[in-house]
Design an enzyme around this catalytic site. Structure first.
Site, PDB file in Angstrom:
ATOM      1  N   GLU A 120       0.828  -1.174  -0.026  1.00 21.30           N
ATOM      2  CA  GLU A 120       0.032   0.117  -0.006  1.00 21.30           C
ATOM      3  C   GLU A 120       0.794   1.174   0.026  1.00 21.30           C
ATOM      4  O   GLU A 120       0.732   1.954  -0.539  1.00 21.30           O
ATOM      5  CB  GLU A 120      -1.029  -0.001   1.221  1.00 21.30           C
ATOM      6  CG  GLU A 120      -1.794   1.365   1.753  1.00 21.30           C
ATOM      7  CD  GLU A 120      -1.727   1.418   3.145  1.00 21.30           C
ATOM      8  OE1 GLU A 120      -1.224   2.264   3.679  1.00 21.30           O
ATOM      9  OE2 GLU A 120      -2.970   0.857   3.689  1.00 21.30           O
ATOM     10  N   ASP A 123      -5.148  -3.798  -2.608  1.00 25.48           N
ATOM     11  CA  ASP A 123      -5.475  -2.539  -2.698  1.00 25.48           C
ATOM     12  C   ASP A 123      -4.119  -1.758  -3.182  1.00 25.48           C
ATOM     13  O   ASP A 123      -3.906  -1.169  -3.728  1.00 25.48           O
ATOM     14  CB  ASP A 123      -5.887  -1.701  -1.334  1.00 25.48           C
ATOM     15  CG  ASP A 123      -4.986  -1.913  -0.229  1.00 25.48           C
ATOM     16  OD1 ASP A 123      -4.311  -3.151  -0.138  1.00 25.48           O
ATOM     17  OD2 ASP A 123      -4.971  -1.140   0.681  1.00 25.48           O
TER      18      ASP A 123
END
Length: 364
Positions: free
Chosen positions: A73, A130
């Site tokens: 991330e 993500d």
């Protein structure tokens, strides 16, 4: 409504019209994703302040509130922010660290966790979807902006890996799994489990251009549908981790706090950055986050009890951005000067501020 095309920003009219159901009794306007230029939207001073505090010389983005680890991330955010600052040197360093240290899985996804004091340094080889999306999106945008095929090719490989290994299906619905392992129906009694903050809505048109063999429009649609389901209760906040075992009702996942927490704070940011401001839930959240109410906070989604109020400027600017975009009130002067202390709120601050500078300059 408009449809747009481009080498890596392909969004069909089907995507722009994808959300036809927003609740059984409540029709909703068709939603579309607005493209962001990204490049050149962050000031040199703001980026330098962030880079000097959180980015090492070798391109490692450091989470200084989490044992100084690095994760996919953070590398993805670092790529996006260096692109926003038009800093090709830093972008290359961050990508090189990501490629050599984290892109070590056989399936083409990025291992999510790297610890400086451990051996081997990657202590969890599972991916975080993500992070993969942020990295692929940043690479594709950089490849286009800087005419660098190496970034474009890497983005395409990663997008295809995301499509192959992290998309779950339930009937006609297609959703994002938080990781390739551990979240499917066969992995958990309450599976599948999802995290709505992993839907980086602005990236789906780009992913559709990179890997058109996957139905990204359905992934986008399912994110909105699940958000509607998760915010239909009394508290009107989604838990960070949701069981979607029962298709018509989301529930907080087992083994996780039933909280609207640090993960879910990103959901309104991603909706705003994608131009998806017609969702009625954003107005409800704006009211909840107002100074007259609880402000930005970690909240138990079952009881409605506030566990922690979040006062860092990186959280406060999320609320201020909602107010400006929905009501036209510029953000307060105290939020216009960047003061980076902790990795996560500082990242949210720059992701919000750079987007406001591009799409809503009247706010800043």
């Amino acid at each position: 409504m408009r449809c747009f095309t481009g080498r890596f920003q392909i969004l069909t009219c089907a995507l722009a019209l994808a959300v036809s159901v927003y609740g059984a009794a409540q029709p909703v306007k068709a939603l579309s994703v607005q493209p962001l230029n990204v490049v050149g939207t962050l000031s040199a001073d703001e980026w330098q302040a962030y880079r000097s505090r959180f980015v090492e010389e070798n391109g490692r983005v450091v989470d200084n509130a989490n044992g100084n680890i690095s994760h996919s991330e953070g590398q993805g955010y670092g790529l996006l922010l260096s692109l926003a600052a038009n800093d090709r040197v830093s972008f290359e360093k961050i990508w090189n660290f990501t490629f050599t240290e984290l892109l070590i899985r056989d399936d083409g996804l990025v291992s999510w966790k790297w610890e400086p004091t451990a051996k081997p340094r990657v202590t969890d080889k599972n991916n975080a979807t993500d992070g993969d999306i942020l990295i692929a999106y940043a690479l594709a945008k950089a490849g286009t902006a800087w005419q660098e095929p190496r970034y474009t090719n890497a983005a395409q490989k990663l997008a295809r890996a995301i499509g192959k290994s992290t998309l779950g299906r339930e009937g006609s619905a297609i959703f994002l799994l938080p990781g390739a392992e551990g979240f499917r129906a066969e992995d958990r009694p309450d599976g599948p489990v999802v995290n709505l903050s992993y839907w980086v809505f602005e990236a789906f048109p780009v992913l559709a251009g990179l890997a058109p063999e996957y139905e990204w429009n359905k992934v986008w649609q399912e994110g909105v549908t699940l958000l509607q389901q998760a915010t239909s209760g009394r508290v009107r906040l989604p838990a960070d981790w949701l069981s979607i075992r029962t298709r018509m009702q989301t529930m907080p996942a087992e083994g996780f706090p039933p909280e609207f927490g640090y993960n879910s704070l990103r959901i309104p940011l991603y909706l705003l950055r994608a131009g998806m401001i017609d969702l009625e839930w954003l107005r409800a959240l704006k009211q909840r986050w107002s100074a007259e109410n609880e402000g930005v906070a970690v909240v138990n989604v079952v009881t409605g009890q506030v566990r922690e109020r979040l006062n860092d400027q990186g959280y406060a600017i999320l609320s201020a951005a909602l107010v400006c975009v929905l009501d036209g009130t510029p953000i307060q002067a105290s939020l216009k000067t960047f003061d980076p202390q902790l990795y996560y709120p500082s990242t949210l601050y720059l992701m919000t501020k750079s987007w406001l500078g591009e799409k809503h300059p009247q706010c800043v």
